[in-house]
Scaffold this active site. Sequence first.
Site, PDB file in Angstrom:
ATOM      1  N   LYS A  11      48.089  51.747  35.961  1.00  0.00           N
ATOM      2  CA  LYS A  11      48.959  50.604  36.236  1.00  0.00           C
ATOM      3  C   LYS A  11      50.300  50.766  35.507  1.00  0.00           C
ATOM      4  O   LYS A  11      50.432  51.608  34.611  1.00  0.00           O
ATOM      5  CB  LYS A  11      48.240  49.326  35.796  1.00  0.00           C
ATOM      6  CG  LYS A  11      46.958  49.011  36.601  1.00  0.00           C
ATOM      7  CD  LYS A  11      46.273  47.745  36.075  1.00  0.00           C
ATOM      8  CE  LYS A  11      45.062  47.337  36.891  1.00  0.00           C
ATOM      9  NZ  LYS A  11      44.420  46.097  36.356  1.00  0.00           N
ATOM     10  N   PHE A  59      45.510  33.217  38.357  1.00  0.00           N
ATOM     11  CA  PHE A  59      46.401  34.280  37.855  1.00  0.00           C
ATOM     12  C   PHE A  59      46.883  35.215  38.962  1.00  0.00           C
ATOM     13  O   PHE A  59      47.519  36.233  38.679  1.00  0.00           O
ATOM     14  CB  PHE A  59      45.687  35.086  36.749  1.00  0.00           C
ATOM     15  CG  PHE A  59      44.358  35.690  37.172  1.00  0.00           C
ATOM     16  CD1 PHE A  59      44.305  36.904  37.849  1.00  0.00           C
ATOM     17  CD2 PHE A  59      43.172  35.029  36.885  1.00  0.00           C
ATOM     18  CE1 PHE A  59      43.097  37.457  38.240  1.00  0.00           C
ATOM     19  CE2 PHE A  59      41.942  35.575  37.277  1.00  0.00           C
ATOM     20  CZ  PHE A  59      41.908  36.797  37.958  1.00  0.00           C
ATOM     21  N   ARG A  94      33.857  53.397  35.729  1.00  0.00           N
ATOM     22  CA  ARG A  94      34.082  52.034  35.208  1.00  0.00           C
ATOM     23  C   ARG A  94      33.650  51.925  33.745  1.00  0.00           C
ATOM     24  O   ARG A  94      34.221  51.158  32.980  1.00  0.00           O
ATOM     25  CB  ARG A  94      33.371  50.988  36.079  1.00  0.00           C
ATOM     26  CG  ARG A  94      34.194  50.641  37.319  1.00  0.00           C
ATOM     27  CD  ARG A  94      33.619  49.484  38.106  1.00  0.00           C
ATOM     28  NE  ARG A  94      33.885  48.182  37.519  1.00  0.00           N
ATOM     29  CZ  ARG A  94      34.960  47.441  37.767  1.00  0.00           C
ATOM     30  NH1 ARG A  94      35.917  47.890  38.561  1.00  0.00           N
ATOM     31  NH2 ARG A  94      35.099  46.259  37.215  1.00  0.00           N
ATOM     32  N   THR A 100      36.848  44.505  32.005  1.00  0.00           N
ATOM     33  CA  THR A 100      38.109  43.961  32.536  1.00  0.00           C
ATOM     34  C   THR A 100      38.978  43.356  31.429  1.00  0.00           C
ATOM     35  O   THR A 100      40.181  43.614  31.364  1.00  0.00           O
ATOM     36  CB  THR A 100      37.801  42.889  33.603  1.00  0.00           C
ATOM     37  OG1 THR A 100      36.924  43.461  34.581  1.00  0.00           O
ATOM     38  CG2 THR A 100      39.061  42.399  34.273  1.00  0.00           C
ATOM     39  N   ARG A 111      40.445  50.787  28.457  1.00  0.00           N
ATOM     40  CA  ARG A 111      40.984  49.426  28.345  1.00  0.00           C
ATOM     41  C   ARG A 111      40.863  48.891  26.919  1.00  0.00           C
ATOM     42  O   ARG A 111      41.746  48.173  26.433  1.00  0.00           O
ATOM     43  CB  ARG A 111      40.263  48.517  29.344  1.00  0.00           C
ATOM     44  CG  ARG A 111      40.678  48.814  30.796  1.00  0.00           C
ATOM     45  CD  ARG A 111      39.738  48.154  31.774  1.00  0.00           C
ATOM     46  NE  ARG A 111      40.293  48.089  33.119  1.00  0.00           N
ATOM     47  CZ  ARG A 111      39.672  47.535  34.144  1.00  0.00           C
ATOM     48  NH1 ARG A 111      38.464  47.004  33.979  1.00  0.00           N
ATOM     49  NH2 ARG A 111      40.232  47.501  35.331  1.00  0.00           N
ATOM     50  N   ASN A 125      45.405  45.859  31.496  1.00  0.00           N
ATOM     51  CA  ASN A 125      44.324  46.762  31.085  1.00  0.00           C
ATOM     52  C   ASN A 125      44.512  48.199  31.558  1.00  0.00           C
ATOM     53  O   ASN A 125      43.566  48.946  31.693  1.00  0.00           O
ATOM     54  CB  ASN A 125      42.970  46.173  31.498  1.00  0.00           C
ATOM     55  CG  ASN A 125      42.942  45.777  32.965  1.00  0.00           C
ATOM     56  OD1 ASN A 125      43.806  46.193  33.737  1.00  0.00           O
ATOM     57  ND2 ASN A 125      41.961  44.984  33.355  1.00  0.00           N
ATOM     58  N   HIS A 128      43.197  50.591  37.027  1.00  0.00           N
ATOM     59  CA  HIS A 128      42.339  49.971  38.039  1.00  0.00           C
ATOM     60  C   HIS A 128      41.253  50.968  38.376  1.00  0.00           C
ATOM     61  O   HIS A 128      41.505  52.176  38.418  1.00  0.00           O
ATOM     62  CB  HIS A 128      43.125  49.645  39.310  1.00  0.00           C
ATOM     63  CG  HIS A 128      42.218  49.295  40.455  1.00  0.00           C
ATOM     64  ND1 HIS A 128      41.639  48.054  40.578  1.00  0.00           N
ATOM     65  CD2 HIS A 128      41.726  50.045  41.484  1.00  0.00           C
ATOM     66  CE1 HIS A 128      40.850  48.049  41.651  1.00  0.00           C
ATOM     67  NE2 HIS A 128      40.883  49.251  42.216  1.00  0.00           N
TER      68      HIS A 128
HETATM   69  N1  UDP Z   1      42.635  39.855  35.619  1.00  0.00           N
HETATM   70  C1  UDP Z   1      43.259  38.982  34.755  1.00  0.00           C
HETATM   71  N2  UDP Z   1      42.561  37.897  34.295  1.00  0.00           N
HETATM   72  C2  UDP Z   1      41.264  37.659  34.632  1.00  0.00           C
HETATM   73  C3  UDP Z   1      40.632  38.565  35.501  1.00  0.00           C
HETATM   74  C4  UDP Z   1      41.332  39.649  35.970  1.00  0.00           C
HETATM   75  O1  UDP Z   1      44.430  39.167  34.427  1.00  0.00           O
HETATM   76  O2  UDP Z   1      40.685  36.665  34.165  1.00  0.00           O
HETATM   77  C5  UDP Z   1      43.379  41.021  36.157  1.00  0.00           C
HETATM   78  C6  UDP Z   1      43.062  42.314  35.392  1.00  0.00           C
HETATM   79  O3  UDP Z   1      44.268  43.081  35.312  1.00  0.00           O
HETATM   80  C7  UDP Z   1      42.026  42.965  36.304  1.00  0.00           C
HETATM   81  C8  UDP Z   1      42.539  42.556  37.689  1.00  0.00           C
HETATM   82  O4  UDP Z   1      43.016  41.230  37.508  1.00  0.00           O
HETATM   83  O5  UDP Z   1      41.973  44.372  36.121  1.00  0.00           O
HETATM   84  C9  UDP Z   1      41.476  42.582  38.773  1.00  0.00           C
HETATM   85  O6  UDP Z   1      40.398  41.767  38.384  1.00  0.00           O
HETATM   86  P1  UDP Z   1      38.889  42.227  38.627  1.00  0.00           P
HETATM   87  O7  UDP Z   1      38.028  41.049  38.361  1.00  0.00           O
HETATM   88  O8  UDP Z   1      38.757  42.908  39.937  1.00  0.00           O
HETATM   89  O9  UDP Z   1      38.643  43.273  37.414  1.00  0.00           O
HETATM   90  P2  UDP Z   1      38.518  44.868  37.424  1.00  0.00           P
HETATM   91  O10 UDP Z   1      37.737  45.251  38.666  1.00  0.00           O
HETATM   92  O11 UDP Z   1      39.916  45.416  37.414  1.00  0.00           O
HETATM   93  O12 UDP Z   1      37.785  45.188  36.162  1.00  0.00           O
HETATM   94 MG    MG Z   2      38.062  44.744  40.669  1.00  0.00          MG
END
Ligand code: UDP
Ligand code: MG
Length: 170
Positions: A11, A59, A94, A100, A111, A125, A128
Site C-alpha cells: 500500500k 471508514f 496472511r 488487520t 503489519r 497496515n 493488502h
Molecule cells: N480497515 C480499517 N479499519 C477497520 C478495518 C479495516 O482501517 O476497522 C482497513 C485496513 O487498512 C484493512 C482494510 O481496511 O487492511 C480492509 O479491511 P479488511 O477487513 O478486509 O482487512 P484485511 O483483509 O486487509 O486484513
Molecule cells: Mg480483506
Amino acid sequence: MGIEQLLILIKPDGLKKSLTGNILTKLSEARMLIIGAKAVKVNEELAKAHYQQLKDKPFFGELIDYIQGKIYGEPWDRVMAFVYQGEDAIARMRKIAGATNPEEADPVSIRGAYGRITTKGVYENVVHCSSDPLEAQREIKLWFKPEEVVMPIYPTKKVIVEKEEKEVWA
Ligand code: UDP
Ligand code: MG
C-alpha cells in the site's frame, strides 16, 4: 488448501516508508512464486471495486483515499501489486502479513512491525492480502490482465476488439 493464488499489494504507506524490500523479503520466507508484478496508480473506480465488500463501513471513505495514497500525494499515490502462487498460499501469506489491526498484529509480522493507526482511526497496515480463494480470484482479475500473469491460472477467451484506442511506445 492445495495450490492457491492471491493478490498482495504494498500500500502507499509501505512505499512511502521505503518498505518494498523489507516486505518482499518477509514474504519470500514462504518460498512462493511471484507470477505477476507491477506498479499501479489507483483510481477511485479501482479502489471502490477492490474494497466493495466494505462500502457500508464508517471508514470506507478514508479507506478509499488511503489505498489511492491521497493523503501522501505525489510520488506516493500508487501501490505495488503482486500475484503470488503457492501451497496453501492465502493462509500462509496472511500469517506473514499479520492481523488487520497493526496494534493487535504479531510484532514480527509485516503489519505488526510496520503498521500504525492514524489519528483518523484508519489502519495503515502497509500490505493488502487476499482473504480467501474466491476473493483472490475476483481481486486478481480486477487488478491484472491475463497477459500480465506469467502462468495460466483462470480460463480466458479470445475477443476481437475493433477501433480500440490504446497507448503504444512512440
Ligand atoms: N480497515 C480499517 N479499519 C477497520 C478495518 C479495516 O482501517 O476497522 C482497513 C485496513 O487498512 C484493512 C482494510 O481496511 O487492511 C480492509 O479491511 P479488511 O477487513 O478486509 O482487512 P484485511 O483483509 O486487509 O486484513
Ligand atoms: Mg480483506
